[in-house]
Design a protein around this motif. Sequence first.
Motif, PDB file in Angstrom:
ATOM      1  N   THR A  30       0.836  -1.196   0.000  1.00 22.48           N
ATOM      2  CA  THR A  30       0.000   0.000   0.000  1.00 22.48           C
ATOM      3  C   THR A  30       0.871   1.245   0.000  1.00 22.48           C
ATOM      4  OG1 THR A  30      -1.773  -1.125   1.196  1.00 22.48           O
ATOM      5  CG2 THR A  30      -1.765   1.271   1.252  1.00 22.48           C
ATOM      6  N   SER A  31       0.478   2.206  -0.825  1.00 23.29           N
ATOM      7  CA  SER A  31       1.174   3.483  -0.888  1.00 23.29           C
ATOM      8  C   SER A  31       0.247   4.583  -0.376  1.00 23.29           C
ATOM      9  CB  SER A  31       1.589   3.785  -2.336  1.00 23.29           C
ATOM     10  OG  SER A  31       2.125   5.088  -2.450  1.00 23.29           O
ATOM     11  N   VAL A  32       0.813   5.582   0.268  1.00 20.03           N
ATOM     12  CA  VAL A  32       0.053   6.692   0.826  1.00 20.03           C
ATOM     13  C   VAL A  32       0.257   7.929  -0.042  1.00 20.03           C
ATOM     14  CG1 VAL A  32      -0.372   8.119   2.861  1.00 20.03           C
ATOM     15  CG2 VAL A  32       0.380   5.746   3.128  1.00 20.03           C
ATOM     16  N   VAL A  33      -0.849   8.554  -0.435  1.00 21.73           N
ATOM     17  CA  VAL A  33      -0.796   9.814  -1.173  1.00 21.73           C
ATOM     18  C   VAL A  33      -1.113  10.931  -0.190  1.00 21.73           C
ATOM     19  CG1 VAL A  33      -1.815  11.187  -3.025  1.00 21.73           C
ATOM     20  CG2 VAL A  33      -1.476   8.720  -3.334  1.00 21.73           C
ATOM     21  N   TYR A  34      -0.135  11.825   0.024  1.00 20.66           N
ATOM     22  CA  TYR A  34      -0.311  12.930   0.961  1.00 20.66           C
ATOM     23  C   TYR A  34      -0.795  14.170   0.210  1.00 20.66           C
ATOM     24  CZ  TYR A  34       2.291  10.027   4.235  1.00 20.66           C
ATOM     25  OH  TYR A  34       2.696   8.990   5.045  1.00 20.66           O
ATOM     26  N   TYR A  35      -1.677  14.885   0.843  1.00 20.80           N
ATOM     27  CA  TYR A  35      -2.224  16.087   0.220  1.00 20.80           C
ATOM     28  C   TYR A  35      -1.220  17.227   0.326  1.00 20.80           C
ATOM     29  CZ  TYR A  35      -5.344  20.031  -0.658  1.00 20.80           C
ATOM     30  OH  TYR A  35      -5.918  21.170  -1.161  1.00 20.80           O
ATOM     31  N   GLY A  42      -8.196  22.718   3.819  1.00 21.34           N
ATOM     32  CA  GLY A  42      -9.604  23.063   3.704  1.00 21.34           C
ATOM     33  C   GLY A  42     -10.480  21.883   4.044  1.00 21.34           C
ATOM     34  N   VAL A  43     -11.778  22.068   3.864  1.00 19.90           N
ATOM     35  CA  VAL A  43     -12.766  21.024   4.125  1.00 19.90           C
ATOM     36  C   VAL A  43     -13.004  20.229   2.844  1.00 19.90           C
ATOM     37  CG1 VAL A  43     -15.143  20.574   4.822  1.00 19.90           C
ATOM     38  CG2 VAL A  43     -13.857  22.421   5.903  1.00 19.90           C
ATOM     39  N   VAL A  44     -13.040  18.922   2.964  1.00 14.98           N
ATOM     40  CA  VAL A  44     -13.297  18.065   1.806  1.00 14.98           C
ATOM     41  C   VAL A  44     -14.765  18.195   1.419  1.00 14.98           C
ATOM     42  CG1 VAL A  44     -13.190  15.728   0.885  1.00 14.98           C
ATOM     43  CG2 VAL A  44     -11.496  16.484   2.563  1.00 14.98           C
ATOM     44  N   GLY A 101     -16.517  16.077   4.293  1.00 14.32           N
ATOM     45  CA  GLY A 101     -16.843  16.941   5.421  1.00 14.32           C
ATOM     46  C   GLY A 101     -15.697  17.094   6.407  1.00 14.32           C
ATOM     47  N   ASP A 102     -14.648  16.245   6.286  1.00 11.49           N
ATOM     48  CA  ASP A 102     -13.494  16.357   7.172  1.00 11.49           C
ATOM     49  C   ASP A 102     -12.621  17.545   6.778  1.00 11.49           C
ATOM     50  OD1 ASP A 102     -14.317  14.134   8.496  1.00 11.49           O
ATOM     51  OD2 ASP A 102     -12.812  12.782   7.670  1.00 11.49           O
ATOM     52  N   PHE A 103     -11.911  18.092   7.765  1.00  9.93           N
ATOM     53  CA  PHE A 103     -10.916  19.116   7.478  1.00  9.93           C
ATOM     54  C   PHE A 103      -9.603  18.421   7.155  1.00  9.93           C
ATOM     55  CE2 PHE A 103      -7.509  22.033   8.591  1.00  9.93           C
ATOM     56  CZ  PHE A 103      -7.907  23.188   7.933  1.00  9.93           C
ATOM     57  N   LEU A 104      -9.020  18.795   6.020  1.00  6.48           N
ATOM     58  CA  LEU A 104      -7.791  18.161   5.555  1.00  6.48           C
ATOM     59  C   LEU A 104      -6.688  19.207   5.529  1.00  6.48           C
ATOM     60  CD1 LEU A 104      -6.474  15.576   4.389  1.00  6.48           C
ATOM     61  CD2 LEU A 104      -7.085  16.432   2.111  1.00  6.48           C
ATOM     62  N   GLY A 150     -12.761  23.204   0.145  1.00  5.80           N
ATOM     63  CA  GLY A 150     -13.266  24.555   0.282  1.00  5.80           C
ATOM     64  C   GLY A 150     -13.189  25.007   1.724  1.00  5.80           C
ATOM     65  N   THR A 151     -13.754  26.178   1.978  1.00  7.98           N
ATOM     66  CA  THR A 151     -13.700  26.743   3.324  1.00  7.98           C
ATOM     67  C   THR A 151     -14.873  26.318   4.191  1.00  7.98           C
ATOM     68  OG1 THR A 151     -14.835  28.734   2.522  1.00  7.98           O
ATOM     69  CG2 THR A 151     -12.424  28.755   2.514  1.00  7.98           C
ATOM     70  N   GLU A 152     -15.968  25.856   3.580  1.00 10.51           N
ATOM     71  CA  GLU A 152     -17.179  25.522   4.331  1.00 10.51           C
ATOM     72  C   GLU A 152     -17.838  24.292   3.735  1.00 10.51           C
ATOM     73  OE1 GLU A 152     -21.263  27.759   5.922  1.00 10.51           O
ATOM     74  OE2 GLU A 152     -20.083  28.620   4.297  1.00 10.51           O
ATOM     75  N   ARG A 153     -18.398  23.467   4.589  1.00  6.97           N
ATOM     76  CA  ARG A 153     -19.044  22.243   4.124  1.00  6.97           C
ATOM     77  C   ARG A 153     -20.258  22.559   3.252  1.00  6.97           C
ATOM     78  NH1 ARG A 153     -19.982  18.669   9.467  1.00  6.97           N
ATOM     79  NH2 ARG A 153     -20.873  17.208   7.940  1.00  6.97           N
ATOM     80  N   THR A 154     -20.520  21.676   2.306  1.00  8.41           N
ATOM     81  CA  THR A 154     -21.715  21.763   1.465  1.00  8.41           C
ATOM     82  C   THR A 154     -22.450  20.438   1.533  1.00  8.41           C
ATOM     83  OG1 THR A 154     -20.541  21.016  -0.528  1.00  8.41           O
ATOM     84  CG2 THR A 154     -20.583  23.390  -0.094  1.00  8.41           C
TER      85      THR A 154
END
Length: 463
Positions: A219-224, A229-231, A257-260, A288-292
């Motif tokens: 398994t490989s991990v992709v880091y942001y 912001g919020v997903v 909805g998580d903050f990343l 983004g800055t706010e959940r939708t």
Amino acid sequence: MAWNRRYSLNSYVRSALWVVPILALLAALALNRASEFVVQWVAMRGGYDLRHGFLDVSMEEAHAILDRVFTLNLSCLVFTFGSLLVAIQVAGGQYTPRIIATTLLRDNVIRWIVGLFVFSLLWTHRTMTEIGQTHLVPQLQVLVTTIVGLGSLMAFIVLIDYSARLLRPVALVGRIAEHGFAVIESIYPNSELDERAASRSASIPSALHTSQTCVSSGTSVVYYDGKSGVVLAANLKALVREATIAGCVIEFAVQIGDFLATDEPLFYIHRNHQTVDARRLQNFVALGTERTMEQDPMFAFRIEADIALKALSPAINDPTTAVLALDQLHRLLRLVGKQSLANREVKDAAGNTRVLFRTPDWEDYVHISFREIRRCGAGSLQIERRLRAMIENLIRTLPASRHDALTCELDLLNAQIVDSQDYESDRQLAGIPDTQGLGGTWYRSSTATKAEQSTSNAVSDTG
């Protein structure tokens, strides 16, 4: 343009109030030019001058009509924007700030009526300018101005009535719930609860379950590496296509909805991770800055719960509005309780699992619907009776696999009643389920009588 940028742009346009007025401005300029061309074309081909006839108004009458229509639309614009700012402040302070972007600014009725005011204002101004330049009365343009002006007046009356209805608590909580229904049905397409879903999803290798300790060698991990912001959403079809081409399984390390934050894990790539372009995968996730609510089923629950909590705060003290929010939470829970809530697997055309992502489980929905509201509504007969009616109805109507979490909430409610109600008569009254909170008729059938007796016993045992 990358998908995540297109998604962010589309989300911004849908919530921006200035977009429709700008379109109205362009439409007014284009139609003014078109009307002038039509007048000249008819005069040249048909020999009929459209600058005469129609209303057949004089120069003074035309000036009076145009001046009144211009003043009317300018006043409507000023009043509308001033009232809208006040409404946003009141709604954000009395209900929750999260309804501003999700409900008020995305309302197309308000946006298009404002656009009509701008169109009428610019059309009238252009017609007044034309009269000053040619010293002739453009009868066609004056006729259109009169029609549009009357339309603006009627639209303003409609806007006042519509805004008054929109800002009522029952309208806001109902609209949020409708958005929640659409998201739930799209995120959980399987409307039949599969009791084996949880065990089946548990058999799928998942780096999420081991991410706190270690990641397997395959398994490989992709880091942001973008801006925190919020997903907001993910392009699942594109991710499935990329995973199919690479022959791997892509798993989300976060939930919608998580903050990343920067440098946090975004994906886990199972098998053949060497052939995956990590930068390309990040373009399929919008932040983004706010959940939708587009792909976030929990956000509708959060907004409804926030409205109830704000209504129960000492500053507002409006438990009836909290009951209205509980009505919608009841509907949302009933829908969610009938869906298969296991972590979703997205398969390719061959039936192979290509994308895995987490969604909230049943306990998450139950906790957000009951815990905070029960604690903040302690001592309120309306809240305690409405919560009881809600829990007992869900126990009767939902499958047995959903009963444990609901029974736990019922036990906590019984304990809360004992702690918050000082008098035995109030405890007995709080032990009666009531869909109206307080004052609703409770039909006492034989089943209901047994339910009430068992409820009273539970309260007494807790005491």
